[in-house]
Design a protein around this motif. Structure first.
Motif, short mmCIF file in Angstrom:
data_model
loop_
_atom_site.label_atom_id
_atom_site.label_comp_id
_atom_site.label_asym_id
_atom_site.label_seq_id
_atom_site.Cartn_x
_atom_site.Cartn_y
_atom_site.Cartn_z
N VAL A 447 -27.50 -5.72 -57.50
CA VAL A 447 -28.70 -5.00 -57.92
C VAL A 447 -29.23 -4.13 -56.77
N ILE A 448 -29.18 -4.66 -55.57
CA ILE A 448 -29.62 -3.87 -54.41
C ILE A 448 -28.72 -2.65 -54.25
N ALA A 449 -27.41 -2.83 -54.43
CA ALA A 449 -26.49 -1.70 -54.33
C ALA A 449 -26.77 -0.67 -55.41
N ASP A 450 -27.00 -1.13 -56.65
CA ASP A 450 -27.32 -0.21 -57.74
C ASP A 450 -28.55 0.63 -57.41
N GLN A 451 -29.57 -0.03 -56.89
CA GLN A 451 -30.79 0.70 -56.54
C GLN A 451 -30.53 1.70 -55.41
N THR A 452 -29.66 1.32 -54.49
CA THR A 452 -29.32 2.23 -53.39
C THR A 452 -28.62 3.47 -53.90
N TYR A 453 -27.68 3.28 -54.84
CA TYR A 453 -27.03 4.44 -55.46
C TYR A 453 -28.08 5.38 -56.07
N VAL A 454 -28.96 4.82 -56.88
CA VAL A 454 -29.93 5.64 -57.60
C VAL A 454 -30.91 6.30 -56.63
N ASP A 455 -31.33 5.58 -55.60
CA ASP A 455 -32.20 6.19 -54.59
C ASP A 455 -31.51 7.37 -53.92
N TYR A 456 -30.22 7.21 -53.66
CA TYR A 456 -29.45 8.29 -53.04
C TYR A 456 -29.40 9.50 -53.97
N PHE A 457 -29.19 9.23 -55.27
CA PHE A 457 -29.20 10.34 -56.24
C PHE A 457 -30.53 11.08 -56.20
N LYS A 458 -31.61 10.33 -56.17
CA LYS A 458 -32.94 10.96 -56.16
C LYS A 458 -33.17 11.76 -54.88
#
Length: 653
Positions: A447-458
């Motif tokens: 879940v932390i990795a998923d959030q990191t991906y999405v934060d990077y996208f943003k």
């Protein structure tokens, strides 16, 4: 992430085992049956096993007790529960059909074939479900022959199968007949025994039992050994005779719908997140996102007095400086640790890439009934395969599939769009037959990795993200069983906890990025994504789209998943695109359909960067056309959607 199944696994394994494990009145006072609204509501069944599963599938005496127990449980579930999901009903009744055919209950088998066809919504499957079994039973009734290897029976069966297959509407069933032929060409006793030894036996050795899912697979393998393999020569010969005269491919509706943007239009660059197994950046040198903060790493060094250093930035020096950076995105390994590298790691297998590519092409050519050197070589390899060689062979297919997948997807997503900028968001799929054991701790880390991906996208202005992958609660539960975790009830409870952590974490990450459009593949299991709780394809969010697959003519593929959240269907059958190294390959799956929609979304954003995800979804929906074979299947039409945007942008007098 959740223990997601590799997006390539369906095609590598379903073809190989298609001939083996795939077929695809109440009293007034009786109380209402409990209604099953999701797959998890069904009871779990387990079957104790003593000894080897290979002994069970090869011995009628040892198989009989398992068959009786499974039959009793399936019949009870059908009687006790109100099951509306057609895929679940097909699976349960398909198991009963295999048992009836094995036990010579021909009248019951014919009835089940009719019931299964009535459950089919896809035209090709409605015609081909139980087709071979029905022809075989008719020939056996006429010849009074029970020995399937008898030459007289084989000749009569081949003749009758050829005639009946020729009578089917070719434009409807051609893909199914080719796939059927390919499955029979590949299947063998050694391959099936090897599948048991590599995937089923290890689980049984730890748990001492079979789950209902593995028990159904064992029944399918027994059916193949006793029925499919004996009739293999006749089936291949008959279907070859039917297929060969048809040299004209289906009409391709997609060329006339395509839109190509050109550089002279001076549109806005669009960053596209390819959240996948990695992309070969050398294949798309002019369409790459580059992180400007990483770019600074390779600027010339400055001496302490402010003068430029004499360091020469040769290509080799630049490569060395960049080897521990991610200029075009980010990557995580199987355990959600941040790592480097744009491509799926091949390790020591890198030197075998030509061999692995040839195997994949051979599989795909056999599936498409294409005679090629690769197909011929693969048939020879499979014919010589021992059971002990099956596991490494299947894992090789999976490994290369993962390696090629993201690059192939990226090509579809960026075709005809010079404004596309690929941001590589690499994740790592497990290619092994026995996956790693899912745990709560790993789910939280994912879940932390998923959030990191999405934060990077943003942070980097991504407008649209393609997600050609997915998994389900069933996948997590199956992975626990293969790792010998607990009994059925314990696995059910633990799988739910792990799955919900991953599902909710990913859902929240996407929800909290409302300015990014996420586009996902529905899945390749011919199932309802909501009933089976598929992630992410069951998500219902205003910035999320799920895509199903049709073929080049716009006809629904037999494999595509479906459901109320699947709002669009795009070409997902034998779609050609690049793979690492720059060569091209045709792959099939909703993994190929999803980037078709991503491609359109990116073009819409390029034409009007002020659009929000809701606007793009509205334009995509506005351009959809109903399929001519099933009006409920809404087909992507990029040209119409682009025209709708042009009309919006044209000043009104």
């Amino acid at each position: 992430m959740i223990s997601f199944v590799s997006p390539f696994r369906f095609f590598a394994w379903a073809l190989i085992f298609s001939a083996a494990i795939s077929l695809p009145i109440h009293a007034q006072s009786a109380p209402a049956k409990p209604k099953i609204t999701k797959l998890d509501d069904l009871p779990r069944h387990t079957y104790p096993v003593q000894g080897s599963v290979v002994d069970i599938v090869t011995s009628a005496d040892k198989f009989a007790p398992l068959a009786a127990q499974v039959r009793a449980d399936v019949e009870k579930d059908l009687a006790d529960y109100d099951i509306e999901d057609k895929t679940t009903l097909k699976n349960l009744k398909g198991t009963l059909l295999k048992l009836d055919l094995l036990e010579g209950k021909n009248d019951e088998a014919r009835k089940l074939i009719t019931e299964l066809r009535d459950l089919e919504d896809k035209p090709a499957l409605k015609l081909t479900t139980g087709f071979l079994a029905e022809v075989r039973l008719d020939v056996q009734d006429q010849s009074k022959q029970t020995d399937l290897s008898n030459p007289d029976f084989q000749a009569a069966f081949q003749k009758e199968l050829t005639a009946r297959a020729n009578a089917l509407p070719w434009d409807v069933v051609q893909d199914e007949l080719k796939h059927m032929k390919g499955g029979f060409e590949i299947v063998s006793k050694n391959l099936l025994i090897g599948e048991i030894q590599s995937e089923i036996d290890p689980a049984v050795k730890q748990t001492g039992s079979l789950s209902d899912e593995l028990a159904a697979a064992v029944i399918g393998i027994r059916s193949s050994l006793e029925i499919s393999i004996p009739i293999k020569p006749a089936v291949v010969a008959a279907l070859t005779a039917v297929i060969q005269p048809h040299t004209v491919a289906k009409a391709d509706i997609w060329k006339d719908r395509a839109v190509v943007l050109t550089e002279d239009q001076k549109l806005t660059p669009v960053v596209i997140g390819i959240w996948d197994s990695g992309v070969d950046p050398k294949v798309y040198p002019k369409q790459l996102f580059t992180d400007s903060s990483v770019k600074m790493v390779v600027k010339p060094q400055v001496n302490t007095d402010g003068t430029a250093s004499d360091v020469t930035l040769t290509p080799e020096a630049v490569a060395k400086a960049m080897e521990n950076t991610d200029p075009h995105g980010l990557a995580f390994d199987l355990h959600s640790n941040r790592v480097h590298g744009e491509l799926y790691p091949m390790g020591d297998n890198a030197k075998r890439l030509p061999e692995l590519k040839s195997q994949i092409k051979g599989i795909l050519d056999i599936q498409a009934s294409v005679d090629s050197p690769e197909a011929t070589a693969l048939k020879k390899q499979l014919a010589a395969l021992s059971p002990d060689q099956v596991k490494p062979f299947l894992e090789d297919l999976e490994l290369f599939g993962n390696y090629a997948h993201g690059t192939h997807v990226a090509g579809i997503a960026t075709e005809g769009n010079p404004y596309a900028r690929i941001l590589i968001a690499r994740l790592t799929f497990d290619y092994r037959i026995i996956p790693e054991k899912p745990t709560v701790e790993q789910a939280k880390k994912d879940v932390i990795a998923d959030q990191t991906y999405v934060d990077y996208f943003k942070q980097h202005g991504v407008r649209v993200v393609n997600m050609s992958w997915g998994g389900s609660l069933k996948d997590v539960e199956g992975a626990l069983e293969k790792n010998g975790v607990g009994n059925a009830d314990e696995r059910k409870k633990e799988a739910r906890e792990i799955f919900d952590i991953g599902k909710n974490g990913l859902y929240d990450a996407l929800k909290n990025a409302p300015d990014i459009l996420f586009i996902a593949s529905a899945g390749n299991s011919d199932n309802d994504v909501n009933f089976d709780e598929m992630v992410p394809s069951s998500f219902d969010l205003p910035n999320f789209v799920t895509v199903g697959a049709v073929d080049q003519a716009g006809d629904e593929t037999s494999f595509t998943s479906f459901g109320k959240n699947v709002i669009a269907y795009a070409d997902g059958f034998e779609v050609e695109s690049y793979i690492p190294g720059g060569s091209r390959l045709k792959l099939s799956g909703t993994s190929m359909a999803s980037p078709e929609v991503t491609n359109l979304a990116a073009k819409l954003f390029a034409m009007d960067p002020s659009l929000k995800p809701a606007d793009v979804i509205e334009l995509i929906k506005g351009g959809l056309d109903p399929s001519t074979t099933n009006p409920k299947i809404l087909l992507l039409n990029p040209k119409k959607s682009i025209d709708l945007l042009k009309a919006r942008l044209t000043p009104k007098n």
